[in-house]
Design a protein around this motif. Structure first.
Motif, mmCIF file in Angstrom:
data_model
loop_
_atom_site.group_PDB
_atom_site.id
_atom_site.type_symbol
_atom_site.label_atom_id
_atom_site.label_comp_id
_atom_site.label_asym_id
_atom_site.label_seq_id
_atom_site.Cartn_x
_atom_site.Cartn_y
_atom_site.Cartn_z
ATOM 1 N N MET A 178 14.620 -1.066 -24.286
ATOM 2 C CA MET A 178 14.462 -2.222 -25.179
ATOM 3 C C MET A 178 14.767 -3.502 -24.408
ATOM 4 N N LEU A 179 13.949 -4.545 -24.618
ATOM 5 C CA LEU A 179 14.154 -5.783 -23.907
ATOM 6 C C LEU A 179 15.398 -6.501 -24.420
ATOM 7 N N ASN A 180 16.097 -7.160 -23.506
ATOM 8 C CA ASN A 180 17.282 -7.918 -23.841
ATOM 9 C C ASN A 180 16.934 -9.090 -24.754
ATOM 10 N N LYS A 181 17.776 -9.363 -25.763
ATOM 11 C CA LYS A 181 17.502 -10.455 -26.701
ATOM 12 C C LYS A 181 17.466 -11.802 -25.996
ATOM 13 N N GLN A 182 18.326 -11.976 -24.996
ATOM 14 C CA GLN A 182 18.305 -13.222 -24.241
ATOM 15 C C GLN A 182 16.968 -13.408 -23.531
ATOM 16 N N LEU A 183 16.396 -12.302 -23.052
ATOM 17 C CA LEU A 183 15.110 -12.370 -22.381
ATOM 18 C C LEU A 183 14.013 -12.808 -23.346
ATOM 19 N N LEU A 184 14.042 -12.263 -24.554
ATOM 20 C CA LEU A 184 13.047 -12.635 -25.558
ATOM 21 C C LEU A 184 13.175 -14.104 -25.937
ATOM 22 N N LEU A 185 14.400 -14.590 -26.053
ATOM 23 C CA LEU A 185 14.602 -15.997 -26.385
ATOM 24 C C LEU A 185 14.111 -16.901 -25.254
ATOM 25 N N THR A 186 14.401 -16.514 -24.024
ATOM 26 C CA THR A 186 13.947 -17.294 -22.873
ATOM 27 C C THR A 186 12.428 -17.318 -22.787
ATOM 28 N N ALA A 187 11.779 -16.239 -23.242
ATOM 29 C CA ALA A 187 10.319 -16.164 -23.194
ATOM 30 C C ALA A 187 9.664 -17.253 -24.028
ATOM 31 N N LEU A 188 10.398 -17.844 -24.984
ATOM 32 C CA LEU A 188 9.829 -18.938 -25.768
ATOM 33 C C LEU A 188 9.459 -20.123 -24.881
ATOM 34 N N ALA A 189 10.203 -20.341 -23.789
ATOM 35 C CA ALA A 189 9.939 -21.501 -22.941
ATOM 36 C C ALA A 189 8.544 -21.442 -22.310
ATOM 37 N N ALA A 224 29.353 -28.053 -16.534
ATOM 38 C CA ALA A 224 29.009 -28.972 -17.619
ATOM 39 C C ALA A 224 28.166 -28.248 -18.669
ATOM 40 N N PRO A 225 28.074 -28.792 -19.875
ATOM 41 C CA PRO A 225 27.251 -28.166 -20.921
ATOM 42 C C PRO A 225 25.794 -28.020 -20.486
ATOM 43 N N LEU A 226 25.149 -27.012 -21.021
ATOM 44 C CA LEU A 226 23.772 -26.710 -20.657
ATOM 45 C C LEU A 226 22.835 -27.882 -20.903
ATOM 46 N N LEU A 227 22.964 -28.529 -22.064
ATOM 47 C CA LEU A 227 22.066 -29.642 -22.375
ATOM 48 C C LEU A 227 22.255 -30.801 -21.409
ATOM 49 N N ARG A 252 18.963 -21.953 -19.850
ATOM 50 C CA ARG A 252 19.893 -21.053 -20.542
ATOM 51 C C ARG A 252 19.649 -19.616 -20.101
ATOM 52 N N GLY A 253 18.376 -19.240 -20.027
ATOM 53 C CA GLY A 253 18.036 -17.903 -19.565
ATOM 54 C C GLY A 253 18.454 -17.656 -18.131
ATOM 55 N N ILE A 254 18.284 -18.667 -17.282
ATOM 56 C CA ILE A 254 18.677 -18.517 -15.877
ATOM 57 C C ILE A 254 20.187 -18.312 -15.768
ATOM 58 N N PRO A 285 27.790 -13.978 -19.995
ATOM 59 C CA PRO A 285 28.006 -14.662 -21.266
ATOM 60 C C PRO A 285 27.794 -16.157 -21.066
ATOM 61 N N LEU A 286 27.133 -16.801 -22.018
ATOM 62 C CA LEU A 286 26.811 -18.212 -21.845
ATOM 63 C C LEU A 286 28.046 -19.091 -21.876
ATOM 64 N N THR A 287 29.170 -18.573 -22.370
ATOM 65 C CA THR A 287 30.395 -19.362 -22.428
ATOM 66 C C THR A 287 31.198 -19.264 -21.143
#
Length: 304
Positions: free
Chosen positions: A1-12, A168-171, A225-227, A291-293
Motif C-alpha cells: 500500500m502506498l504511503n499516505k504522505q506519498l499520495l498527498l505529495t502527488a497532489l503537487a 524554520a517552518p515549512l511555509l 513537505r514530501g521531500i 515525522p514532519l515535526t
C-alpha cells in the motif's frame, strides 16, 4: 500500500499538470517567462509575509541555491528547451530526473541504488515517451542540452532540499525558495520577453492568480513537505504524473486526440510511480520517512 504522505505529495505534480491548460486558455500568448515570474515571486512574498520569517546564517545562500535549482534555473531551461525542441522530446529528457535523483541520493544521502529503482526509472522514461513523443520529432543540440540541464538542476534541487532540512517552518522555507527563484527569473524574463503587457484581462489575472496561489504557494509547499518526510527518490518519481495529468486534461477539456499508445504510456508511468513508492528503497530507506515535526539535516503536456 502506498504511503499516505506519498499520495498527498502527488497532489503537487498533479497540480503542475494543469499549467499547460491554464497557460493556453487564460494567459497572454508567448509570455512563459513572465508566467514563471508571476507564478513564483508573488507566492514567495506572500508566504514570507504570512510566516514573518527571514533566513538566518547559512540559509541566506542555501535559499538562493535551492530557489535557483528548483525554480529559477529549472524554469528558464525548460523555456529554452520548449522553444528549441518538439514538446515530446523535452518531456522525455525530463523524465530522466528520477534516475538522476537516485544516483545523486546514493552519494549525497546514503540511499542504496536498487534494481527496482532503475527498472522503475527506465519504465518512467518509456511511458512518458509513449505519452508525448511524436515520430516526427527533430533534435536540436541547444534544446537537448537545455532539457537535460533542466533535469539535472531539478535533480540536484530535490536532493539538496532533502539534505538541507531547515529548522524554520515549512511555509517559510518554501517562501524563501520561491522568492529566490522568482528574482533569478526577473532579469531573464525582461531580457527575453521585454516589459509586461500594459493591460491584462480578467481571465489573465485569474490565470496568474491560480498559478501563484495554487500552482506555486500550495503545490510547492506540498512538494517540499514530501521531500522532508519521504526518501528523495520516492518523491521525484511523482513528477512523472505531470505529463499524464496534462495529457488527460488536453483530451477532456481541449478535445485533443488520445491514442492507444498514449494510454499505454500513461499506464506504464503509473506503474513506475507505484513500483517506486510501494516501500522504502535501499537499506536506509525506512529511516528517511521523517515525522514532519522533527527537523533534520505540443499538446505540450510537459510544460508544467
Amino acid at each position: 500500500m502506498l504511503n499516505k504522505q506519498l499520495l498527498l505529495t502527488a497532489l503537487a505534480p498533479a497540480i503542475w499538470g494543469t499549467t499547460y491548460l491554464v497557460t493556453t486558455e487564460f494567459l497572454p500568448p508567448d509570455r512563459p517567462l513572465l508566467a514563471a515570474v508571476i507564478r513564483a515571486l508573488p507566492a514567495g512574498l506572500l508566504l514570507v509575509a504570512l510566516t514573518r520569517r527571514l533566513p538566518k546564517g547559512d540559509w541566506w545562500w542555501r535559499s538562493l541555491v535551492l530557489g535557483t535549482l528548483n525554480i529559477g534555473a529549472f524554469l528558464a531551461l525548460l523555456f529554452v528547451a520548449a522553444y528549441r525542441l518538439p514538446g515530446g522530446v523535452a518531456a522525455t529528457l525530463g523524465a530522466l530526473q528520477p534516475l538522476l535523483v537516485a544516483g545523486l541520493s546514493t552519494g549525497l544521502l546514503g540511499e542504496r541504488l536498487t534494481r527496482r529503482t532503475v527498472l522503475a526509472g527506465v519504465a518512467g522514461v518509456v511511458g512518458v515517451s509513449l505519452l508525448v513523443l511524436q515520430s516526427s520529432a527533430r533534435l536540436d543540440a541547444i534544446g537537448v542540452a537545455a532539457a537535460a540541464g533542466g533535469a539535472v538542476v531539478m535533480a540536484f534541487g530535490v536532493v539538496l532540499s532533502k539534505r538541507w532540512t531547515s529548522p524554520a517552518p515549512l511555509l517559510a522555507t518554501t517562501g524563501w525558495q520561491l522568492v529566490a527563484g522568482g528574482l533569478v527569473l526577473v532579469p531573464v524574463a525582461l531580457a527575453v520577453e521585454g516589459a509586461p503587457p500594459a493591460s491584462l484581462s480578467g481571465a489573465n489575472l485569474a490565470g496568474y492568480a491560480y498559478l501563484a496561489l495554487i500552482g506555486a504557494a500550495f503545490a510547492y509547499a506540498l512538494w517540499f513537505r514530501g521531500i522532508r518526510a519521504l526518501p528523495a527518490t520516492h518523491v521525484t518519481f511523482l513528477g512523472l504524473l505531470s505529463p499524464v495529468v496534462a495529457t488527460l486534461l488536453g483530451w477532456l477539456v481541449l478535445g485533443q486526440r488520445l491514442t492507444a499508445w498514449q494510454l499505454l504510456g500513461a499506464v506504464i508511468v503509473l506503474a513506475a510511480v507505484v513500483a517506486a513508492g510501494r516501500r522504502p528503497l535501499g537499506r536506509t530507506g525506512a529511516d528517511n520517512y521523517q515525522p514532519l515535526t522533527t527537523p533534520r539535516r505540443a499538446t505540450d503536456a510537459e510544460m508544467v
